[in-house]
Enzyme design. Structure first.
Site, PDB file in Angstrom:
ATOM      1  N   GLU A 149       0.859  -1.191   0.000  1.00 41.14           N
ATOM      2  CA  GLU A 149       0.000   0.000   0.000  1.00 41.14           C
ATOM      3  C   GLU A 149       0.889   1.233   0.000  1.00 41.14           C
ATOM      4  O   GLU A 149       1.905   1.278   0.704  1.00 41.14           O
ATOM      5  CB  GLU A 149      -0.892   0.004   1.249  1.00 41.14           C
ATOM      6  CG  GLU A 149      -1.662   1.311   1.468  1.00 41.14           C
ATOM      7  CD  GLU A 149      -2.469   1.286   2.755  1.00 41.14           C
ATOM      8  OE1 GLU A 149      -2.889   0.178   3.174  1.00 41.14           O
ATOM      9  OE2 GLU A 149      -2.672   2.352   3.360  1.00 41.14           O
ATOM     10  N   GLU A 154      -2.717  11.871   3.008  1.00 41.29           N
ATOM     11  CA  GLU A 154      -3.479  11.364   4.147  1.00 41.29           C
ATOM     12  C   GLU A 154      -3.282  12.263   5.359  1.00 41.29           C
ATOM     13  O   GLU A 154      -2.196  12.781   5.609  1.00 41.29           O
ATOM     14  CB  GLU A 154      -3.056   9.935   4.476  1.00 41.29           C
ATOM     15  CG  GLU A 154      -3.939   9.264   5.517  1.00 41.29           C
ATOM     16  CD  GLU A 154      -3.679   7.773   5.611  1.00 41.29           C
ATOM     17  OE1 GLU A 154      -4.605   7.025   5.953  1.00 41.29           O
ATOM     18  OE2 GLU A 154      -2.523   7.357   5.349  1.00 41.29           O
TER      19      GLU A 154
END
Length: 410
Positions: A149, A154
């Site tokens: 990932e 974020e």
């Protein structure tokens, strides 16, 4: 000896020139067709564990977030393309949510898969922000965490900087002394938070990002490593701002986050990737009391033995919080580039990494899901080094060109 030395220099220069060669546009998500090539997680008929939904709207069982992910039809009020051509994705900020229920939101997964050699350019004008809000733009392999990932964008709650990270099985780590602008965190990419790097450039997240018309991220997924750049709106490199179907990395400078293959064998820990855009609320990162209290005031009166966190009680229930008016993405475009057109696939690849088989698990969990699964053995060595996009074919061409030049000099 002199000719051999000249040949070696020429080969080095040729390889370097090819490394900066233009990368071709593989895919563009923009304008009125922005949402056409994404799957809405709310349209799925199975949850993350492969179990039926039993007729209910899918909730965020990736991160235990307090949202229901809506489908293309029943979530139509939460996404749109405006007249300026920008795509808007928002969490619900109008509904009354009874205690114990969840707030509607959106999670998108690209229909296409991307292989090594891909460079994504993500142009964003506004990021979701506020107490309980947890947005991200990231990529994931088919089997999590075996296929890796990449967290490109974020943040949670009222953070004011972007946090980048990788999530893998055990054995992949961030390199010490890496040439990057960001501040490294835990180096072990298999830990709960992943191997994080915090952005040091100003205006990378929060109100300052939004009030300055956002900015652009570049992310390189390559056998030489994974690299992430950020530029505020006024500092976007000419190779991006003037791009017309191709780009190069020649003026990109030092990345904000660098994960060279010298400390993480990319081909062993990452398979084909899908792009994901989502907004969740609270959950395993934003909803932790210790994290929530860092940037958000605690005003909730929580009864004893209540299953709800302060984050949930403060924000999600009833009419919601005023912060949800800011909880939306405004995306100008997302583009994928590569030197080879085989770096994109419209169907799930049957084999993602050496020895691994694809399975439909529904995705992965950003930033806060721990991993204890063992990694496979390293099957392919890598030299590490800086950002590079050179296909095997280009390298062979460079060698052939150098040899031919040497022969002409004889």
């Amino acid at each position: 000896m002199k000719l051999i030395s000249s040949c070696a220099v020429l080969l080095s220069l040729t390889a370097s020139a090819l490394a900066a060669s233009n990368l071709t546009l593989l895919k563009e998500y923009s304008g009125s067709s922005f949402f056409d090539d994404w799957d809405f997680y709310g349209d799925s008929n199975v949850n993350y564990l492969g179990e039926p939904w039993n007729g209910t709207t899918p909730w965020d069982d990736f991160t235990s977030g307090d949202v229901f992910y809506m489908g293309r039809s029943n979530g139509s009020k939460l996404y749109t393309v405006e007249s300026n051509g920008h795509a808007y994705i928002t969490v619900d900020n109008t509904s009354f949510v009874a205690p114990g229920q969840k707030r509607p939101s959106i999670r998108l997964t690209s229909k296409d898969w991307y292989n090594y050699g891909t460079v994504w350019v993500i142009d964003v004008y506004h990021l979701p922000w506020g107490c309980s809000v947890w947005p991200s733009i990231w990529t994931s392999g088919s089997v999590w965490p075996q296929d890796g990932e990449i967290d490109i964008i974020e943040g949670v709650n009222r953070m004011t900087y972007n946090r980048m990270a990788l999530h893998t099985t055990s054995g992949c780590s961030a390199a010490n002394g890496t040439d990057q602008d960001g501040t490294p965190g835990t180096p072990d990419c298999s830990q709960a938070a992943g191997c994080t790097v915090d952005e040091n450039k100003p205006n990378s997240y929060g109100p300052d990002f939004n009030s300055n018309s956002g900015g652009v991220w570049g992310a390189q997924f390559d056998v030489s490593g994974i690299y992430i750049w950020f530029w505020p709106r006024t500092e976007i490199p000419p190779s991006i701002s003037t791009s017309n179907g191709s780009i190069d990395l020649i003026d990109w400078g030092t990345p904000s986050a660098a994960y060279p293959s010298s400390s993480c064998n990319i081909t062993n820990y990452f398979g084909w990737q899908q792009l994901i855009i989502d907004i969740t609320l609270c959950g395993q990162w934003a909803g932790q009391d210790s994290i929530y209290d860092q940037t958000c005031n605690n005003t909730a009166q929580i009864p004893a033995n209540s299953p709800s966190s302060r984050c949930t009680t403060d924000n999600v229930f009833n009419n919601g919080t005023a912060d949800y008016a800011m909880a939306y993405f405004e995306i100008g475009s997302i583009k994928a580039f590569a030197a080879n057109t085989t770096a994109i696939s419209s169907t799930t690849p049957s084999s993602l990494v050496p020895g691994a088989t694809a399975s439909n698990t529904g995705g992965s969990s950003p930033a806060s899901t721990s991993s204890s699964l063992p990694s496979g053995s390293n099957t392919q060595g890598s030299t590490g080094g800086g950002p590079l996009v050179v296909s095997d074919q280009l390298q062979k061409f460079a060698m052939l060109f150098a040899v031919l030049t040497w022969l002409l000099l004889l």
